[in-house]
Design a protein around this motif. Sequence first.
Motif, PDB file in Angstrom:
ATOM      1  N   ALA A   5       0.846  -1.119   0.128  1.00 17.93           N
ATOM      2  CA  ALA A   5      -0.160  -0.179   0.057  1.00 17.93           C
ATOM      3  C   ALA A   5       0.890   0.941  -0.148  1.00 17.93           C
ATOM      4  O   ALA A   5       1.536   1.488   1.023  1.00 17.93           O
ATOM      5  N   GLY A   6       1.111   1.808  -1.178  1.00 19.15           N
ATOM      6  CA  GLY A   6       1.797   3.007  -1.117  1.00 19.15           C
ATOM      7  C   GLY A   6       3.305   2.428  -0.862  1.00 19.15           C
ATOM      8  O   GLY A   6       3.717   1.534  -1.649  1.00 19.15           O
ATOM      9  N   SER A   7       3.843   3.090  -0.043  1.00 18.42           N
ATOM     10  CA  SER A   7       5.406   2.823   0.211  1.00 18.42           C
ATOM     11  C   SER A   7       5.550   1.860   1.413  1.00 18.42           C
ATOM     12  O   SER A   7       6.495   1.711   2.024  1.00 18.42           O
ATOM     13  N   THR A   8       4.429   1.289   1.781  1.00 17.00           N
ATOM     14  CA  THR A   8       4.531   0.294   2.830  1.00 17.00           C
ATOM     15  C   THR A   8       4.118  -1.107   2.328  1.00 17.00           C
ATOM     16  O   THR A   8       3.698  -1.084   1.349  1.00 17.00           O
ATOM     17  N   TRP A   9       4.652  -2.141   2.990  1.00 18.95           N
ATOM     18  CA  TRP A   9       4.155  -3.425   2.626  1.00 18.95           C
ATOM     19  C   TRP A   9       4.048  -4.557   3.997  1.00 18.95           C
ATOM     20  O   TRP A   9       4.679  -3.953   5.068  1.00 18.95           O
ATOM     21  N   GLY A  10       3.529  -5.538   3.635  1.00 16.15           N
ATOM     22  CA  GLY A  10       3.678  -6.515   4.811  1.00 16.15           C
ATOM     23  C   GLY A  10       2.974  -7.844   4.492  1.00 16.15           C
ATOM     24  O   GLY A  10       1.788  -7.805   3.496  1.00 16.15           O
ATOM     25  N   ARG A  11       3.077  -8.652   5.385  1.00 17.43           N
ATOM     26  CA  ARG A  11       2.093  -9.858   5.116  1.00 17.43           C
ATOM     27  C   ARG A  11       1.104  -9.736   6.185  1.00 17.43           C
ATOM     28  O   ARG A  11       1.289  -9.272   7.493  1.00 17.43           O
ATOM     29  N   VAL A  12      -0.315 -10.060   5.943  1.00 12.65           N
ATOM     30  CA  VAL A  12      -1.431  -9.771   6.861  1.00 12.65           C
ATOM     31  C   VAL A  12      -1.362 -10.697   7.979  1.00 12.65           C
ATOM     32  O   VAL A  12      -1.335 -11.852   7.670  1.00 12.65           O
ATOM     33  N   ARG A  13      -1.136 -10.035   9.296  1.00 17.12           N
ATOM     34  CA  ARG A  13      -1.084 -11.014  10.372  1.00 17.12           C
ATOM     35  C   ARG A  13      -2.247 -11.188  10.840  1.00 17.12           C
ATOM     36  O   ARG A  13      -2.569 -12.541  11.552  1.00 17.12           O
ATOM     37  N   ALA A  14      -3.107 -10.391  10.814  1.00 20.34           N
ATOM     38  CA  ALA A  14      -4.559 -10.481  11.304  1.00 20.34           C
ATOM     39  C   ALA A  14      -5.548  -9.677  10.546  1.00 20.34           C
ATOM     40  O   ALA A  14      -4.970  -8.536  10.231  1.00 20.34           O
ATOM     41  N   LEU A  15      -6.751  -9.926  10.509  1.00 24.48           N
ATOM     42  CA  LEU A  15      -7.827  -9.079   9.950  1.00 24.48           C
ATOM     43  C   LEU A  15      -8.825  -8.978  11.084  1.00 24.48           C
ATOM     44  O   LEU A  15      -9.331 -10.058  11.638  1.00 24.48           O
ATOM     45  N   LEU A  16      -9.221  -7.651  11.224  1.00 24.73           N
ATOM     46  CA  LEU A  16     -10.225  -7.447  12.317  1.00 24.73           C
ATOM     47  C   LEU A  16     -11.591  -6.675  11.847  1.00 24.73           C
ATOM     48  O   LEU A  16     -11.418  -5.666  10.885  1.00 24.73           O
ATOM     49  N   ASP A  17     -12.843  -7.191  12.206  1.00 32.55           N
ATOM     50  CA  ASP A  17     -13.734  -6.579  11.444  1.00 32.55           C
ATOM     51  C   ASP A  17     -14.130  -5.401  12.198  1.00 32.55           C
ATOM     52  O   ASP A  17     -13.566  -4.914  13.517  1.00 32.55           O
ATOM     53  N   HIS A  18     -15.289  -4.680  11.873  1.00 26.59           N
ATOM     54  CA  HIS A  18     -15.810  -3.305  12.565  1.00 26.59           C
ATOM     55  C   HIS A  18     -15.948  -3.812  14.101  1.00 26.59           C
ATOM     56  O   HIS A  18     -16.266  -2.509  14.798  1.00 26.59           O
ATOM     57  N   ARG A  19     -16.169  -4.861  14.467  1.00 29.24           N
ATOM     58  CA  ARG A  19     -16.480  -4.922  16.136  1.00 29.24           C
ATOM     59  C   ARG A  19     -15.336  -5.467  16.598  1.00 29.24           C
ATOM     60  O   ARG A  19     -15.266  -5.660  17.732  1.00 29.24           O
TER      61      ARG A  19
END
Length: 573
Positions: free
Chosen positions: A285-299
């Motif tokens: 994303a732009g000049s950042t990167w990474g592997r998704v450690r966790a995804l959190l929903d809106h709660r």
Amino acid sequence: MTKKRVYEIARDLGIPSKDLLEALVALGMPGLRAVSTVTDEEADLIREFFRERVPPTPSEAPAEAKAPPKPRGTPRPPVVAVLGHIDHGKTTLLDAIRKAHVAEGEAGGITQSIGAYQVSVHERLITFIDTPGHRAFTAMRARGAQVTDIAILVVAADDGVMAQTLEAVDHIKAAGVPMIVAINKMDKPGANKDRVLQDLAKLGYTPEEWGGTTVTVPVSALTGQGVDELLEMILLVADMEGIYGDPEGKLEATIIESNLDPTRGPLATVVVKNGTLRERDVLVAGSTWGRVRALLDHRGARVAAAGPGTPVQILGLDGVPPAGEAVERIENPNEARRIAAERARASMEERRAVRAPKTFEELIQIAQTKKLVVVLKAASTGALDAAKHELGTLKADGVELELLHAGVGPITESDVLLAAAEEEGQPLVVGFAVRVDGKAARLAEQRNIPVRTYDIIYDLTQDVGRALRRLLGPEYREVKVGEAEVLQTFDIEGVGRVAGCSVRAGRVVRGGRVKAFRNGEEVFVGEIASLKRFTDDVREVQAGRECGIRIRDWNDVRPGDTLEIYTVEEVLV
Ligand code: GDP
């Protein structure tokens, strides 16, 4: 006699308004809209009709009868942003919707805000961007991201259309997304819905109930009145628009908010528009990167994946990307790191490059586009009207001046963002007797958006006029440099007629423009094809000397004619 709205009948019947409207056309009642009212008799007729038939449930719908071409994937939750004047109730409305409709019993309610949330209405989802106001909306657009599908314009019924309402309308118009007007604070004694409708009509947004196309819903964010109708309208507009996403398709997601959490590191919220985002995905994303450690929903609950139309918070990026940045999935982590590093370097260089001072002329580039898009701010409504009027008088053939937004008050970041999001023309932000706030000035410098303020309206019009003409490219002007008299003429075979002249004033130049006069009348306008002194080709001949001039495509020059010589020079506008 009571009247019912079409969407109310649809709700009573338990079918989507869109299906009911389609059925009404078949029933011989075309031209109705969801907010249209029908009489009691008509309402009875409609109910009768649906009782006789087996009520068409959405699943049984005319799917096979006329399968509409699907743009791509399946309908997904619409993404909605709320805009409007300060204190008109944006935050209260977002809270009211959230409280009333986030599915109950889920993970003990909301514990955190991630910048967006989802509500469920008739078992369908709607995604709301939780940061009210057009700053976020336009910040995203300025990066080329169109996150919002539908915009809600909140107008307080006791206050009517105000300065920031106009600004919001301009932002929505520029984004080209459908708008629903929520006329808020209907519970207040001073509420005057009609005045809001009139204000809207004056802006060119004629309400549906007056025969126009602007959808308006009276609400009270405080009491909850009308909020269900508003949600109903959102679903209806979403159906009309056809908002699709393909869970199996290419990932399209945009950062809407990000921050640095002291314990968990960078947190970024994205809205997925297409494809599915999963844990362990490698992202840039732009000049950042990474592997998704966790995804959190809106709660705040952990989820394994997020499909189209869903907001989700990402843990695992190595930095905090700005709102509006697109998120890409890259298979190879090394490649992702390389892309992010390359972008970081490029943006650093860019920042360094824009530090160099730019002149007004450099900023108003000779653009390919022939449109000047102006954001105008002025100190008062009187000043604004005057400036608008003056700008309205400016004309240059072949270029267009579009007033993207005109408002009262200082030039703010929002104005610059609006200009920066402009894609079709050369943006320009001008102020009349107002100042530029610090953030706006910094942003303008970063984005190379020309911002100018004036205390004298004449200067403003002059400058904008100049900017407008510069879009046409350089301007040329003829400058008279000399005059010669024809003494005699010679016809030379294969060449044409040559005029033997005496230079009376100034000089004659090769390649110059020439106007020929006979007895005081202009008889020809053309160009000098050759200039000779005796037998030599020369570049110019001064006053007092004689020379031979051949005029291109003109063999009728005669003794006694006067030749005026001009050069063509670029005019700095
Ligand atoms: P924002 O600046 O647009 O986000 O406006 P807020 O949501 O902060 O609301 C501004 C003020 O108006 C607050 O005091 C709210 O309580 C009040 N307000 C918002 N909606 C309503 C409404 O429907 N009725 C009444 N009476 N007050 C409201």
